[in-house]
Write a protein that holds these residues in place. Structure first.
Motif, PDB file in Angstrom:
ATOM      1  N   MET A 131       7.610  -8.050   2.457  1.00  0.00           N
ATOM      2  CA  MET A 131       6.764  -7.526   1.374  1.00  0.00           C
ATOM      3  C   MET A 131       6.667  -8.572   0.263  1.00  0.00           C
ATOM      4  N   LYS A 132       5.445  -8.755  -0.249  1.00  0.00           N
ATOM      5  CA  LYS A 132       5.212  -9.721  -1.318  1.00  0.00           C
ATOM      6  C   LYS A 132       4.392  -9.082  -2.438  1.00  0.00           C
ATOM      7  N   ILE A 133       4.655  -9.509  -3.652  1.00  0.00           N
ATOM      8  CA  ILE A 133       3.832  -9.099  -4.793  1.00  0.00           C
ATOM      9  C   ILE A 133       2.525  -9.873  -4.718  1.00  0.00           C
ATOM     10  N   THR A 134       1.419  -9.143  -4.777  1.00  0.00           N
ATOM     11  CA  THR A 134       0.106  -9.780  -4.638  1.00  0.00           C
ATOM     12  C   THR A 134      -0.669  -9.865  -5.952  1.00  0.00           C
ATOM     13  N   SER A 147       1.155  -4.737  -7.679  1.00  0.00           N
ATOM     14  CA  SER A 147       0.697  -4.425  -6.319  1.00  0.00           C
ATOM     15  C   SER A 147       1.387  -5.323  -5.298  1.00  0.00           C
ATOM     16  N   THR A 148       1.482  -4.808  -4.054  1.00  0.00           N
ATOM     17  CA  THR A 148       2.103  -5.581  -2.969  1.00  0.00           C
ATOM     18  C   THR A 148       1.173  -5.634  -1.758  1.00  0.00           C
ATOM     19  N   ASP A 149       1.522  -6.516  -0.826  1.00  0.00           N
ATOM     20  CA  ASP A 149       0.697  -6.668   0.381  1.00  0.00           C
ATOM     21  C   ASP A 149       0.886  -5.538   1.372  1.00  0.00           C
ATOM     22  N   GLU A 150       1.827  -4.634   1.116  1.00  0.00           N
ATOM     23  CA  GLU A 150       2.027  -3.492   2.013  1.00  0.00           C
ATOM     24  C   GLU A 150       1.475  -2.195   1.423  1.00  0.00           C
TER      25      GLU A 150
END
Length: 381
Positions: A1-4, A21-24
């Motif tokens: 999971m990454k912060i987008t 927001s995150t990529d998941e």
């Protein structure tokens, strides 16, 4: 999971919200704001985004350390508040990912409900008995109030007696089974603080808050603490555990870090633990919005030395309008002066994003009042 990505929303009456927001598809919400300096904090939030975007949101402590210490110049209200908002949002994400409220991640609850108090009287208190009686009717078992407007460095006997008279009105309306907290709001000089806290002993306040401005610490604050038997509280304008050690050394009974100013959930936990070493209680400052309150409650439920929680429903800063930014505000339903334990994941609230986005189109430009004495000189608000 990454912060987008991150977004900020300036919303009435004087608040700033943050969405991480995150990529998941899991997002977290925070409330980074300094009342009257929301745009400045907003700039700091976006400035710090380079340190978190692309990173794992679940490394909360590492993010806290980097956001606080990653610049040569650290601390203070603006940067600490920006950090606080990120900390709220990252804990919110962590709880949502694991499907539990934040307090479960912090060791689980030590109580089933949290006592709250209600504000009365406004900046320049009027109709005190009536206002307190209304809060009693609403079920609250504790209220907090200012007891003066502008206060001269050495007040006249009439001014001092007026402070006591207002406190007596409140005590009469509350009776002996409810609590009265008194806020000096830093308006009082050390000399007058020592005089007034002794005068107020007869109404037995739960505490007197911020009797002097936060710049006044050490022996001077200790002299106010030792002037009477009234418990002294302070901390809304302190921003870290390092700031709190001198006031605890001075003997304050109650610490009041703000979840939106003092490093978020992570640092509130550490400040509370430090206070416990001194036998002091935690009563978080929280005259802000629902995200800040939700974060504060997550700490309250896991803190053994917690005393009481501030909340902003009905507060004079709202101008009579109670904004609703949650899908379901019943999580903050107050019953008999208490609020129940939130069981939803993360911060335990669901932000109504559509409402927030519409409100942000209008925004706000709230500023702290500037007061003056009769001679035209600056007066502490």
């Amino acid at each position: 999971m990454k912060i987008t990505g991150i977004e900020t929303f300036l919303v009435a009456p004087r608040w700033l919200f943050l969405k991480v927001s995150t990529d998941e598809g899991v997002s977290g919400w925070g409330e980074p704001v300094v009342e009257g300096r929301a745009e400045t904090v907003r700039a700091a939030v976006h400035e710090l985004a380079d340190l978190v975007v692309g990173q794992d949101p679940l490394r909360i402590e590492d993010h806290w350390q980097v956001l606080r210490r990653g610049g040569f110049y650290r601390g203070g209200p603006v940067l600490s508040s920006a950090l606080s908002g990120y900390d709220h949002a990252l804990w919110d994400i962590a709880g949502k990912v694991r499907g539990v409220p934040v307090h479960e991640l912090l060791g689980g609850p030590v109580r089933d409900r949290v006592r709250v108090y209600s504000w009365v009287g406004g900046d320049r208190p009027v109709d005190v008995h009536e206002a307190v009686s209304a809060r009693v009717e609403a079920g609250f078992t504790a209220v907090k109030m200012n007891v003066s407007g502008e206060m001269n460095a050495i007040a006249t006997p009439r001014e001092a007696d007026a402070v006591l008279a207002r406190a007596r009105q409140a005590r009469e309306a509350l009776g002996p089974d409810r609590d009265l907290a008194i806020d000096f709001h830093g308006r009082v000089s050390p000399a007058m603080a020592r005089r007034l806290v002794r005068m107020l002993e007869e109404v037995q306040p739960m505490f007197v808050e911020e009797p002097v401005v936060p710049e006044v610490q050490g022996d001077v604050l200790a002299s106010v603490v030792s002037a009477s038997t009234v418990p002294i509280a302070t901390g809304e304008r302190l921003y870290s555990r390092w700031d709190f050690k001198p006031v605890l050394d001075a003997g304050v009974a109650v610490v009041q870090p703000d979840p939106s100013h003092a490093g978020g959930i992570s640092e509130l936990r550490r400040i509370a633990a430090l206070a416990e070493v001194y036998g002091a209680s935690l009563a978080p400052h929280c005259p802000l919005g629902p995200i800040s309150l939700a974060a504060s409650l997550q700490v309250a439920f896991v803190t053994p030395n917690f005393l009481i929680q501030e909340q902003s429903a009905g507060m004079h800063y709202h101008g009579g309008v109670e904004p609703e930014y949650l899908v379901d505000a019943s999580v903050f339903r107050f019953t008999d002066g208490f609020v129940g334990r939130p069981t939803g994941p993360g911060l335990g609230i669901e932000v109504d994003e559509a409402v927030v986005r519409r409100a942000a189109e209008v925004g706000h430009a709230w500023r702290s009042p500037v007061w003056r004495h009769e001679d035209g000189g600056f007066a502490e608000w």
